[in-house]
Design an enzyme around this catalytic site. Structure first.
Site, short mmCIF file in Angstrom:
data_model
loop_
_atom_site.label_atom_id
_atom_site.label_comp_id
_atom_site.label_asym_id
_atom_site.label_seq_id
_atom_site.Cartn_x
_atom_site.Cartn_y
_atom_site.Cartn_z
N LYS A 389 0.83 -1.21 0.00
CA LYS A 389 0.00 0.00 0.00
C LYS A 389 0.86 1.25 0.00
CE LYS A 389 -0.70 1.34 4.86
NZ LYS A 389 -1.68 1.74 5.87
N TYR A 473 -8.03 -1.35 3.42
CA TYR A 473 -9.07 -1.20 4.46
C TYR A 473 -8.69 -0.19 5.54
CZ TYR A 473 -10.19 -5.57 2.13
OH TYR A 473 -10.45 -6.52 1.19
N HIS A 474 -7.85 0.78 5.18
CA HIS A 474 -7.40 1.77 6.15
C HIS A 474 -7.93 3.16 5.82
CE1 HIS A 474 -3.69 -1.05 6.86
NE2 HIS A 474 -4.82 -1.52 7.39
N TYR A 475 -9.16 3.24 5.34
CA TYR A 475 -9.75 4.52 4.96
C TYR A 475 -9.98 5.39 6.20
CZ TYR A 475 -13.83 1.67 6.19
OH TYR A 475 -14.71 0.83 6.83
N HIS A 476 -9.94 6.70 6.01
CA HIS A 476 -10.04 7.63 7.13
C HIS A 476 -10.47 9.01 6.62
CE1 HIS A 476 -5.92 7.53 5.51
NE2 HIS A 476 -5.91 8.84 5.72
#
Length: 538
Positions: A389, A473-476
């Site tokens: 990523k 899956y590390h959206y913010h």
């Protein structure tokens, strides 16, 4: 090669010893909550709305996830706390707790009740969000690693308090892997073979190179979610309302000031949308301290709930026929997800046991992070994936309401790779993933089951990135600190309301945000208790 051989020998000796210890001392009857000295008592949990309706609490926490659970446990030492969780309890669900069942919740989703809720961004990328007590700590891969020292300084946090808060989490739900799975051992060799050095052994710190880190899966392969942390608090002061979805925070005016008064919610499975209310306790006479609603519902739900409550961009709220109570243009803005490139290194699906990451590679001045998993694609078949990523993407998007149903996903667009620098870095990520996937270690392990890759040129790689960008899956974002909330996570211009979760982050800390979000719940909880205690004693 010499380094790789020494590393391999060290690992074999280490794993052999620990495997012996594991086999000699394992006990299938051990309760997950008994490990690390956790009390076995959890707080009272109910799905019966009538048991909670109309009652008052010092703190109402919306969302029992990575941040919300340690926050509730900490506040409960002095105050009454209600957690409103839109999903159910994780306890007793083997697809959550068994490491060998990792990824199963992602292939068994539905609209309103599954523990994982699928959403597809307007970019067309499939993603997931937790819908269960424990939040995404109940469905993720369990890899635990702290934020960098630079990130902590950037946030202006007290370094000593941060360290203590991390340690509070780690002594309760974090474990050192006592042996590497066969596939993770191969990935380790592949990372080293690809030049992702130095080898740092086991460390929770965010350091460049290849390392082993912590996990929320214990030696028996049992997951420990953030929900376990509730048992550490004063459980008599905590009530958990399950299967209830908050539709709005409601307010009253104190002169010209807007103050949170309570929360309106519905049953998650009730299509009649009949609503119920709970309230904040009123401040005592002559008291300068007050009760609060704290949004810890995640990067999608927290900005969504603010908008449904009348706090957000006035033009958008008016278009949705929502009365504007506070115009904050930044709500829903600067949404961000870390673009990922994933290669399936096996040639076809096979019935392998799912596998979670125990090893990570951090390279290119912390800009690229690599891990590997074996993930189910159905109840019987899995694929082997190596992924990398972009740690610091510049591309940003926004979130808006789709409708006024709080159970539905809002509309979100991350604008993956829209910034040219992100595209250039994506090419690098692709090259790193390619290198590890084509390593001798991976080839030897998979043999004739390995996917055959051909190295791509820069332009080919760009096209590949455009067509195959995915998520880590590390959206913010959406409630950014300094724009929607202040440094104490209070919503600007509103009394008695805070937001405390991944929606406030300007970047994803460390290899992934889980450790830091759990730490944040403990850290800010202590600060709130201290602040309120000091105010009450004046």
């Amino acid at each position: 090669m010499r380094l790789q051989q020494v590393t391999r020998l060290w690992l074999l000796m280490h794993c052999a010893l620990l495997s012996f210890i594991y086999v000699s001392h394992s006990s299938p009857t051990t309760s997950p909550l008994c490990n690390k000295g956790l009390k076995s008592e959890l707080p009272y949990m109910t799905s019966n709305i009538k048991e909670v309706e109309g009652k008052s609490f010092d703190y109402i926490i919306i969302g029992g996830g990575a941040c919300g659970c340690p926050l509730a446990a900490t506040l409960s030492e002095k105050f009454s706390v209600l957690i409103i969780e839109r999903g159910s309890s994780p306890y007793g669900d083997p697809t959550i707790f068994e490491r060998t069942k990792f990824g199963f919740p992602l292939v068994e989703t539905n609209k309103h009740t599954s523990v994982a809720q699928e959403f597809i961004s307007l970019d067309g990328v499939v993603n997931y969000r937790g819908r269960v007590l424990g939040g995404s700590t109940a469905i993720n891969s369990g890899f635990y690693s702290r934020a960098s020292k630079e990130f902590i300084k950037k946030m202006g946090w007290d370094e000593k308090m941060v360290k203590q808060a991390y340690e509070w989490i780690e002594t309760r739900v974090v474990f050192q892997p006592e042996f590497l799975s066969p596939w993770q051992s191969v990935v380790l060799d592949g990372l080293l073979e690809s030049g992702i050095l130095p080898f740092n052994g086991y460390t929770l710190e965010h350091v460049e190179g290849t390392k082993l880190s912590g996990t929320i899966f214990d030696v028996f392969g049992k997951r420990h979610t953030a929900a376990d942390l509730l048992a550490v608090g004063n459980t008599k002061n905590i009530v958990v309302l399950l299967n209830a979805t908050v539709s709005k925070v409601f307010f009253h005016h104190e002169g010209d000031e807007l103050r949170a008064k309570g929360v309106k919610f519905i049953q998650s499975e009730d299509n009649t949308k009949k609503s119920y209310k709970v309230y904040l306790k009123k401040a005592e006479k002559n008291s300068t301290s007050s009760s609060e609603v704290i949004l810890s519902a995640g990067a999608l739900s927290s900005p969504q709930i603010l908008m449904l409550s009348g706090i957000g961009p006035s033009k958008h709220l008016k278009n949705m026929n929502i009365s504007v109570l506070k115009n904050i243009e930044s709500v829903g803005q600067k949404m961000q997800d870390n673009p990922a490139i994933s290669l399936l290194v096996d040639s076809k699906p096979k019935s392998r046991i799912p596998d979670t990451p125990q090893v990570t590679g951090i390279t290119d001045q912390f800009k690229v992070i690599m891990e590997s998993i074996i993930v189910p694609i159905s109840k019987n078949l899995t694929r082997v994936s190596i992924a990398g990523k972009l740690a610091f993407p510049k591309s940003r998007g926004k979130l808006e309401l789709k409708n006024k149903d709080p159970r539905d996903n809002p509309l979100v667009k991350f604008n993956y790779l829209s910034n040219e620098q992100d595209m250039e870095l994506c090419v690098k990520v692709h090259q790193f993933v390619e290198h590890v996937s084509m390593s001798a270690s991976v080839s030897m392990f998979l043999r004739n089951e390995r996917n055959r890759f051909e190295k791509m040129g820069k332009e080919e790689s760009k096209e590949y990135c455009k067509k195959n960008v995915s998520t880590f899956y590390h959206y913010h974002g959406g409630c950014i600190i300094g724009e929607v909330v202040d440094e104490e996570y209070r919503v600007y211009g509103v009394k008695g309301l805070r937001v405390m979760d991944g929606s406030t982050l300007v970047e994803s800390p460390g290899t992934n945000p889980m450790a830091t979000l759990m730490m944040l719940g403990r850290y800010q909880g202590l600060k709130i208790v201290e602040e309120r205690t000091n105010m009450s004693s004046r």
